[in-house]
Motif scaffolding. Sequence first.
Motif, mmCIF file in Angstrom:
data_model
loop_
_atom_site.group_PDB
_atom_site.id
_atom_site.type_symbol
_atom_site.label_atom_id
_atom_site.label_comp_id
_atom_site.label_asym_id
_atom_site.label_seq_id
_atom_site.Cartn_x
_atom_site.Cartn_y
_atom_site.Cartn_z
ATOM 1 N N VAL A 190 -8.342 -1.168 0.672
ATOM 2 C CA VAL A 190 -7.364 -0.122 0.968
ATOM 3 C C VAL A 190 -6.178 -0.244 0.008
ATOM 4 C CG1 VAL A 190 -5.864 0.862 2.760
ATOM 5 C CG2 VAL A 190 -8.005 -0.242 3.417
ATOM 6 N N ALA A 191 -5.690 0.892 -0.495
ATOM 7 C CA ALA A 191 -4.471 0.932 -1.306
ATOM 8 C C ALA A 191 -3.309 1.356 -0.413
ATOM 9 C CB ALA A 191 -4.631 1.920 -2.450
ATOM 10 N N PHE A 192 -2.189 0.660 -0.532
ATOM 11 C CA PHE A 192 -0.968 1.007 0.187
ATOM 12 C C PHE A 192 0.130 1.249 -0.842
ATOM 13 C CE2 PHE A 192 -3.269 -1.222 3.471
ATOM 14 C CZ PHE A 192 -2.939 -0.533 4.636
ATOM 15 N N SER A 193 0.688 2.440 -0.862
ATOM 16 C CA SER A 193 1.761 2.808 -1.776
ATOM 17 C C SER A 193 3.090 2.772 -1.015
ATOM 18 C CB SER A 193 1.504 4.215 -2.324
ATOM 19 O OG SER A 193 2.570 4.632 -3.131
ATOM 20 N N PHE A 194 4.109 2.157 -1.618
ATOM 21 C CA PHE A 194 5.419 2.015 -0.984
ATOM 22 C C PHE A 194 6.513 2.541 -1.906
ATOM 23 C CE2 PHE A 194 2.886 -1.165 1.101
ATOM 24 C CZ PHE A 194 3.428 -1.323 2.371
ATOM 25 N N ASP A 195 7.439 3.297 -1.347
ATOM 26 C CA ASP A 195 8.666 3.630 -2.051
ATOM 27 C C ASP A 195 9.610 2.435 -1.944
ATOM 28 O OD1 ASP A 195 7.665 6.191 -2.462
ATOM 29 O OD2 ASP A 195 8.806 7.082 -0.811
ATOM 30 N N LYS A 196 10.519 2.284 -2.894
ATOM 31 C CA LYS A 196 11.500 1.202 -2.851
ATOM 32 C C LYS A 196 12.224 1.225 -1.506
ATOM 33 C CE LYS A 196 15.550 -0.705 -5.124
ATOM 34 N NZ LYS A 196 16.486 -0.611 -6.258
ATOM 35 N N GLY A 197 12.307 0.066 -0.866
ATOM 36 C CA GLY A 197 12.996 -0.062 0.413
ATOM 37 C C GLY A 197 12.115 0.209 1.625
ATOM 38 N N ALA A 198 10.922 0.739 1.419
ATOM 39 C CA ALA A 198 10.026 1.028 2.546
ATOM 40 C C ALA A 198 9.546 -0.284 3.174
ATOM 41 C CB ALA A 198 8.847 1.869 2.089
ATOM 42 N N ILE A 199 9.270 -0.206 4.459
ATOM 43 C CA ILE A 199 8.913 -1.387 5.234
ATOM 44 C C ILE A 199 7.504 -1.253 5.789
ATOM 45 C CG2 ILE A 199 9.463 -2.704 7.332
ATOM 46 C CD1 ILE A 199 12.408 -1.804 6.889
ATOM 47 N N GLY A 200 6.734 -2.297 5.615
ATOM 48 C CA GLY A 200 5.474 -2.465 6.329
ATOM 49 C C GLY A 200 5.817 -3.377 7.493
ATOM 50 N N ALA A 201 6.053 -2.789 8.671
ATOM 51 C CA ALA A 201 6.594 -3.517 9.826
ATOM 52 C C ALA A 201 5.749 -4.739 10.190
ATOM 53 C CB ALA A 201 6.682 -2.581 11.020
ATOM 54 N N LEU A 202 6.424 -5.747 10.734
ATOM 55 C CA LEU A 202 5.718 -6.932 11.211
ATOM 56 C C LEU A 202 4.666 -6.529 12.234
ATOM 57 C CD1 LEU A 202 8.690 -9.427 11.624
ATOM 58 C CD2 LEU A 202 6.888 -9.508 9.887
ATOM 59 N N HIS A 203 3.469 -7.071 12.077
ATOM 60 C CA HIS A 203 2.346 -6.741 12.967
ATOM 61 C C HIS A 203 1.281 -7.818 12.839
ATOM 62 C CE1 HIS A 203 0.995 -5.347 9.041
ATOM 63 N NE2 HIS A 203 -0.252 -5.355 9.502
ATOM 64 N N SER A 204 0.268 -7.734 13.661
ATOM 65 C CA SER A 204 -0.883 -8.631 13.543
ATOM 66 C C SER A 204 -2.134 -7.848 13.908
ATOM 67 C CB SER A 204 -0.724 -9.855 14.456
ATOM 68 O OG SER A 204 -0.752 -9.457 15.810
ATOM 69 N N HIS A 205 -3.285 -8.371 13.493
ATOM 70 C CA HIS A 205 -4.577 -7.761 13.802
ATOM 71 C C HIS A 205 -5.641 -8.848 13.700
ATOM 72 C CE1 HIS A 205 -4.861 -7.723 9.422
ATOM 73 N NE2 HIS A 205 -3.790 -6.967 9.377
ATOM 74 N N PRO A 206 -6.810 -8.605 14.260
ATOM 75 C CA PRO A 206 -7.848 -9.647 14.282
ATOM 76 C C PRO A 206 -8.634 -9.789 12.984
ATOM 77 C CG PRO A 206 -8.627 -7.708 15.437
ATOM 78 C CD PRO A 206 -7.189 -7.442 15.067
ATOM 79 N N HIS A 207 -8.226 -9.094 11.933
ATOM 80 C CA HIS A 207 -8.938 -9.128 10.653
ATOM 81 C C HIS A 207 -8.312 -10.150 9.711
ATOM 82 C CE1 HIS A 207 -8.868 -5.140 12.472
ATOM 83 N NE2 HIS A 207 -10.121 -5.036 12.067
ATOM 84 N N THR A 208 -9.121 -10.765 8.858
ATOM 85 C CA THR A 208 -8.595 -11.530 7.732
ATOM 86 C C THR A 208 -8.181 -10.496 6.678
ATOM 87 O OG1 THR A 208 -9.987 -13.445 8.148
ATOM 88 C CG2 THR A 208 -9.145 -13.180 5.900
ATOM 89 N N GLN A 209 -7.024 -10.707 6.060
ATOM 90 C CA GLN A 209 -6.508 -9.774 5.061
ATOM 91 C C GLN A 209 -6.141 -10.542 3.799
ATOM 92 O OE1 GLN A 209 -3.247 -7.315 6.440
ATOM 93 N NE2 GLN A 209 -2.347 -7.221 4.397
ATOM 94 N N VAL A 210 -6.576 -10.039 2.653
ATOM 95 C CA VAL A 210 -6.151 -10.549 1.351
ATOM 96 C C VAL A 210 -5.479 -9.381 0.636
ATOM 97 C CG1 VAL A 210 -6.868 -11.522 -0.853
ATOM 98 C CG2 VAL A 210 -8.050 -12.187 1.240
ATOM 99 N N SER A 211 -4.269 -9.600 0.119
ATOM 100 C CA SER A 211 -3.499 -8.537 -0.525
ATOM 101 C C SER A 211 -3.140 -8.920 -1.950
ATOM 102 C CB SER A 211 -2.211 -8.263 0.256
ATOM 103 O OG SER A 211 -2.513 -7.839 1.565
ATOM 104 N N TYR A 212 -3.250 -7.943 -2.846
ATOM 105 C CA TYR A 212 -2.902 -8.103 -4.254
ATOM 106 C C TYR A 212 -1.759 -7.148 -4.573
ATOM 107 C CZ TYR A 212 -3.279 -7.880 -9.330
ATOM 108 O OH TYR A 212 -3.005 -7.903 -10.664
ATOM 109 N N VAL A 213 -0.682 -7.666 -5.161
ATOM 110 C CA VAL A 213 0.454 -6.839 -5.567
ATOM 111 C C VAL A 213 0.092 -6.234 -6.920
ATOM 112 C CG1 VAL A 213 2.924 -6.766 -6.054
ATOM 113 C CG2 VAL A 213 2.042 -8.369 -4.328
ATOM 114 N N ALA A 214 -0.382 -4.983 -6.904
ATOM 115 C CA ALA A 214 -0.832 -4.312 -8.123
ATOM 116 C C ALA A 214 0.330 -3.764 -8.938
ATOM 117 C CB ALA A 214 -1.805 -3.190 -7.775
ATOM 118 N N GLU A 215 1.377 -3.325 -8.253
ATOM 119 C CA GLU A 215 2.567 -2.772 -8.922
ATOM 120 C C GLU A 215 3.792 -3.119 -8.093
ATOM 121 O OE1 GLU A 215 2.053 1.475 -9.197
ATOM 122 O OE2 GLU A 215 0.176 1.296 -10.322
ATOM 123 N N GLY A 216 4.934 -3.234 -8.755
ATOM 124 C CA GLY A 216 6.196 -3.449 -8.061
ATOM 125 C C GLY A 216 6.399 -4.885 -7.628
ATOM 126 N N ALA A 217 7.251 -5.052 -6.615
ATOM 127 C CA ALA A 217 7.556 -6.367 -6.052
ATOM 128 C C ALA A 217 7.819 -6.186 -4.562
ATOM 129 C CB ALA A 217 8.771 -6.985 -6.737
#
Length: 113
Positions: free
Chosen positions: A38-65
């Motif tokens: 899955v790709a997730f696009s974020f504008d500067k200052g946008a928040i991916g709120a704290l959460h949890s789920h039963p899946h293992t997740q691996v994330s790669y920072v493709a752009e930005g910081a």
Amino acid sequence: MEVSLSDHYTLPDGLVWTETSPGNRRAVLSHRPEMMLVAFSFDKGAIGALHSHPHTQVSYVAEGAFEVTVDGVTTALPAGSSFIVAPNLVHGVVALEDGLLIDTFTPRRDDFL
């Protein structure tokens, strides 16, 4: 059995972006029952709120910081970095600049379909 291209490939013009919250959107790139990309696009200052789920997740920072919090530990990650989240750990992000995360989930996040 005939297999269509859509069973194996996703092209950029075929992506469907879904707004998830202000400044955030996601597109499912590929999936099978045991895995999802899955790709997730974020504008500067946008928040991916704290959460949890039963899946293992691996994330790669493709752009930005991003400021990334996993299990109470927060770290700033630039493009080219990655992080992994074990099942049920609380995690979230804040976009320090416009950015793109590429996330892999196992098993697939059926709630994204």
